[in-house]
Design an enzyme around this catalytic site. Structure first.
Site, mmCIF file in Angstrom:
data_model
loop_
_atom_site.group_PDB
_atom_site.id
_atom_site.type_symbol
_atom_site.label_atom_id
_atom_site.label_comp_id
_atom_site.label_asym_id
_atom_site.label_seq_id
_atom_site.Cartn_x
_atom_site.Cartn_y
_atom_site.Cartn_z
ATOM 1 N N PRO A 126 -7.319 37.973 -20.301
ATOM 2 C CA PRO A 126 -6.777 37.530 -21.595
ATOM 3 C C PRO A 126 -7.513 38.031 -22.839
ATOM 4 O O PRO A 126 -8.055 37.250 -23.620
ATOM 5 C CB PRO A 126 -6.859 36.008 -21.472
ATOM 6 C CG PRO A 126 -8.056 35.777 -20.605
ATOM 7 C CD PRO A 126 -8.035 36.907 -19.610
ATOM 8 N N CYS A 127 -7.476 39.340 -23.060
ATOM 9 C CA CYS A 127 -8.108 39.882 -24.262
ATOM 10 C C CYS A 127 -7.393 39.404 -25.525
ATOM 11 O O CYS A 127 -7.974 39.421 -26.605
ATOM 12 C CB CYS A 127 -8.189 41.402 -24.201
ATOM 13 S SG CYS A 127 -6.628 42.229 -23.945
#
Length: 162
Positions: A126-127
């Site tokens: 989850p950047c």
């Protein structure tokens, strides 16, 4: 060399191209195409179908954790950063500095940012949950508008987490 397969997922914020082998997903990236080109076929590996199904569940607000197998393709440092990103919970945010501290190298903020930008497993790693230490949105390979959408989407379903 392992054969790579492609599958497109038509998400609410654009087409996502899924790449993987028979055993694991190696890339989940937004495409700027207007329509899907790679649909599920009889020989589409189960792992790609599972990834598409889980992305669909995510976009419906039904899934907060992904369970299909995936592989990181990068340097040891990048893999360490990407692994640390998975520690940011659904609907939460963190900063590059938070990640640098969590990997025991608080001076590596820029290197963490660089590694974050090379993440090929969008949404799953989850950047999009990384924001600036000032609370503002920072760069996102899929576009800042998608990052903002993803964060709002997760916040709207956070109440459903038990």
């Amino acid at each position: 060399m392992t054969r790579q397969h492609k599958l497109d997922y038509d998400s609410p914020i654009g087409i996502i191209e899924i790449l993987g082998s028979d055993d694991a997903i190696s890339s989940i990236m937004f495409s700027e195409r207007d329509k899907t080109e790679n649909s599920i076929q009889d020989d589409t590996p189960k792992v790609l179908v599972d990834c598409s199904t889980q992305l669909d569940e995510y976009f419906k607000g039904e899934r907060h954790v992904f369970t299909f197998p995936y592989i990181f393709e990068g340097t040891d440092f990048q893999k360490t950063v990407w692994n640390a990103l998975t520690g940011i919970s659904y609907a939460e945010t963190g900063s590059y500095k938070d990640i640098a501290v969590s990997i025991g190298n608080e001076k590596a903020i820029r290197a963490v940012g660089s590694a974050n930008g090379k993440n090929k497993l969008s949404i799953v790693i989850p950047c999009h949950r990384i924001i600036g230490s000032n609370g503002k949105l920072t760069g996102y390979a899929g576009g800042l508008w998608r990052k903002e959408w993803l964060l709002q989407h997760e916040r709207s379903f956070k109440k459903d987490i038990t």
